[in-house]
Design a protein around this motif. Structure first.
Motif, short mmCIF file in Angstrom:
data_model
loop_
_atom_site.label_atom_id
_atom_site.label_comp_id
_atom_site.label_asym_id
_atom_site.label_seq_id
_atom_site.Cartn_x
_atom_site.Cartn_y
_atom_site.Cartn_z
N ALA A 76 13.33 5.28 10.96
CA ALA A 76 13.33 3.94 10.36
C ALA A 76 11.92 3.40 10.14
O ALA A 76 11.59 2.90 9.06
N ILE A 77 11.05 3.48 11.15
CA ILE A 77 9.73 2.85 11.05
C ILE A 77 8.60 3.79 11.49
O ILE A 77 7.48 3.35 11.70
N GLY A 78 8.89 5.07 11.61
CA GLY A 78 7.91 6.01 12.14
C GLY A 78 6.62 6.07 11.35
O GLY A 78 5.53 6.20 11.92
N ARG A 79 6.68 5.98 10.04
CA ARG A 79 5.48 6.13 9.21
C ARG A 79 4.74 4.81 9.00
O ARG A 79 3.65 4.78 8.40
N ALA A 80 5.28 3.72 9.49
CA ALA A 80 4.61 2.42 9.35
C ALA A 80 3.47 2.31 10.34
O ALA A 80 3.48 2.91 11.42
N ARG A 81 2.44 1.53 9.99
CA ARG A 81 1.34 1.30 10.91
C ARG A 81 1.82 0.42 12.05
O ARG A 81 2.48 -0.60 11.84
N ALA A 82 1.48 0.82 13.26
CA ALA A 82 1.98 0.12 14.44
C ALA A 82 1.56 -1.34 14.46
O ALA A 82 2.32 -2.22 14.88
N GLU A 83 0.36 -1.64 13.98
CA GLU A 83 -0.14 -3.02 14.00
C GLU A 83 0.62 -3.92 13.04
O GLU A 83 0.57 -5.15 13.18
N GLN A 84 1.33 -3.33 12.09
CA GLN A 84 2.05 -4.13 11.10
C GLN A 84 3.52 -4.34 11.48
O GLN A 84 4.24 -5.05 10.78
N ILE A 85 3.97 -3.74 12.58
CA ILE A 85 5.35 -3.91 13.01
C ILE A 85 5.54 -5.31 13.59
O ILE A 85 4.76 -5.76 14.44
N SER A 86 6.56 -6.00 13.12
CA SER A 86 6.83 -7.36 13.59
C SER A 86 8.06 -7.37 14.50
O SER A 86 8.80 -6.39 14.59
N ARG A 87 8.26 -8.49 15.15
CA ARG A 87 9.44 -8.63 16.00
C ARG A 87 10.71 -8.49 15.18
O ARG A 87 11.69 -7.88 15.63
N SER A 88 10.73 -9.06 13.99
CA SER A 88 11.93 -8.97 13.15
C SER A 88 12.23 -7.53 12.77
O SER A 88 13.40 -7.15 12.63
N ASP A 89 11.19 -6.69 12.61
CA ASP A 89 11.42 -5.27 12.32
C ASP A 89 12.17 -4.61 13.46
O ASP A 89 13.10 -3.82 13.24
N LEU A 90 11.77 -4.91 14.68
CA LEU A 90 12.41 -4.30 15.84
C LEU A 90 13.82 -4.85 16.04
O LEU A 90 14.73 -4.10 16.41
N VAL A 91 14.01 -6.15 15.82
CA VAL A 91 15.35 -6.72 15.93
C VAL A 91 16.30 -6.07 14.93
O VAL A 91 17.44 -5.73 15.25
N GLN A 92 15.83 -5.90 13.70
CA GLN A 92 16.65 -5.25 12.68
C GLN A 92 16.99 -3.82 13.10
O GLN A 92 18.13 -3.36 12.91
N LEU A 93 16.02 -3.12 13.66
CA LEU A 93 16.24 -1.75 14.12
C LEU A 93 17.31 -1.71 15.21
O LEU A 93 18.22 -0.88 15.19
N LEU A 94 17.22 -2.63 16.16
CA LEU A 94 18.18 -2.68 17.26
C LEU A 94 19.58 -3.06 16.77
O LEU A 94 20.59 -2.53 17.26
N ASP A 95 19.64 -3.97 15.81
CA ASP A 95 20.94 -4.40 15.30
C ASP A 95 21.67 -3.27 14.57
O ASP A 95 22.90 -3.21 14.56
N VAL A 96 20.91 -2.37 13.96
CA VAL A 96 21.53 -1.20 13.33
C VAL A 96 22.24 -0.36 14.39
O VAL A 96 23.36 0.14 14.17
N VAL A 97 21.62 -0.21 15.55
CA VAL A 97 22.23 0.56 16.64
C VAL A 97 23.47 -0.15 17.16
O VAL A 97 24.50 0.48 17.43
N VAL A 98 23.39 -1.47 17.30
CA VAL A 98 24.54 -2.25 17.76
C VAL A 98 25.69 -2.13 16.77
O VAL A 98 26.85 -1.97 17.16
N ASP A 99 25.39 -2.21 15.48
CA ASP A 99 26.42 -2.19 14.45
C ASP A 99 27.19 -0.87 14.41
O ASP A 99 28.33 -0.83 13.92
#
Length: 420
Positions: free
Chosen positions: A141-164
């Protein structure tokens, strides 16, 4: 530049023989002859790390640039790096800013790989689970993104995919892992802030309380003799029910951990394989019979007691028993809503029914004493082998009575000498 050590090193032999600090000091620093600013730091544990003292262009203060450990970084390479930094500062460049920029440009998958190698493998026995979570849910999902550009909303969206997809508990584990990963990245200087801070658990978890009735235990034992299990997996589950050990401790059991000639026979689990500092379990007669059967089947060349029938030279995976249970449960041949870990709860509940003390049960389950239990952690060094053996023999007798009960006429007898 800070005060340098009086002794200068100039050869690999001198570097390898550099003495650790005297008692009471964390490290000692040696300068390197012919390379101004280059030093070798030696800790009390003998770890040797290269560093280069540089006067930062902006602040005009001396700062230490860590280059890496010796011998991974050779003397020649350390000299080259020190020379490169010297030229860079002479030209007005800031090596610290350059390094920070490189770290900020790191991608999430590269950061995850560094976390696994430099932290998880050194600190966590369960690092492989962290690696699998990253590879399965994070990198795609976000492996190729720069770590400094990852936001909280990116991680929440990632987690919600797992929940769904119905994996709420796994989403909670992933949230904890992401929190550790990004906190480590901040501590190591790869990031300035953690985007995982403040993200709550995705689902509420209720501790499992599932235990089997006596009839379900009989059903479980019958199923182990059926077509749904290979003999290696079936015996691993039998041993777990008899001993109350963790399934991963059993599946990766090595022949060298066993002393079947001791009185009583014992299984010594080394610290790297357990969640505690390691432990020695006595083995009741039926457990000895199971272990001997598996050793005979594995042959003298096999290091594992429960070798994989598919992967040569490897033990069966810790997920294999649970998957086999799930397949048979779906067919109605096993108790429903049950996993291999629940066998530990069945074991603990059975011990309580037999009047076995909680202290002995906790030792058999390999639970570490509480942090505030100074007596258990420090002063009481008794091995409790005989006490644990008495408990295991009592549980084996109780289990035998359940499985061989007359009410279950088609139950395969539970005897040490039987082929179960």
């Amino acid at each position: 530049m800070p005060r340098q050590s009086t002794k200068a090193l100039s050869t690999d032999r001198q570097i390898g023989g550099a003495k650790p600090p005297v008692k009471g000091k964390d490290r000692v620093e040696y300068r390197v002859a012919g390379s101004p600013g280059l030093v070798l730091r030696v800790t009390s544990a003998g770890t040797r790390t290269w560093g280069c003292w540089i006067k930062a262009p902006k602040t005009r203060r001396w700062r230490l640039m860590t280059l890496g450990r010796y011998p991974e970084i050779s003397l020649a390479r350390a000299r080259q790096e020190a020379q490169r930094f010297s030229v860079a500062t002479a030209d007005g460049n800031d090596p610290f800013a350059e390094r920070q920029h490189q770290r900020n440009a790191i991608t999430v998958d590269a950061l995850g790989a560094l976390y696994i190698e430099r932290h998880a493998k050194l600190k966590k026995r369960s690092w492989k689970k962290d690696q699998r979570l990253l590879q399965h849910d994070v990198y795609p999902a976000i492996g190729r993104a720069r770590a400094e550009q990852i936001s909280r909303s990116d991680l929440v969206q990632l987690l919600d995919v797992v929940v769904d997809r119905g994996a709420g508990v796994q989403a909670n584990r992933l949230r904890a892992l992401l929190s550790k990963l990004f906190s480590w990245a901040v501590a190591e200087g790869y990031l300035n802030t953690s985007p995982a801070t403040g993200i709550p658990a995705r689902v509420k978890e209720n501790p499992r309380t599932r235990v089997m009735t006596d009839e379900e235990i009989r059903q479980f034992w019958r199923a182990l003799d059926g077509d749904g299990f290979n003999v290696v997996t079936a015996d691993a589950l039998r041993l777990q029910l008899l001993l109350g050990a963790r399934i991963q401790e059993i599946t990766a059991m090595r022949a060298e951990e066993l002393n079947l000639h001791n009185i009583p026979p014992i299984w010594t689990l080394p610290a790297p394989r357990g969640k505690t500092r390691g432990m020695t379990r006595p083995l009741p007669p039926l457990a000895v019979a199971i272990v001997r059967r598996r050793l005979a089947a594995a042959g003298p060349a096999g290091p594992f007691v429960f070798p994989s029938p598919v992967l040569r030279g490897r033990p069966i995976g810790e997920q294999v028993p649970t998957r086999a249970i799930a397949r048979l449960a779906a067919k109605g041949l096993m108790p429903a809503d049950f996993s291999s870990h629940d066998l530990r709860r069945v074991f603990a509940t059975g011990c309580a029914r037999l009047g076995i003390s909680r202290d002995i049960t906790a030792k058999l389950l390999a639970h570490a004493p509480a942090r505030n239990d100074t007596l258990g952690r420090v002063y009481d060094q008794h091995d409790y082998i005989l006490e644990m053996l008495a408990a295991l023999v009592a549980w084996q007798s109780h289990l035998t009575a359940i499985v061989e009960a007359a009410a279950a006429s088609n139950v395969v007898p539970l005897r040490a000498g039987s082929e179960i």
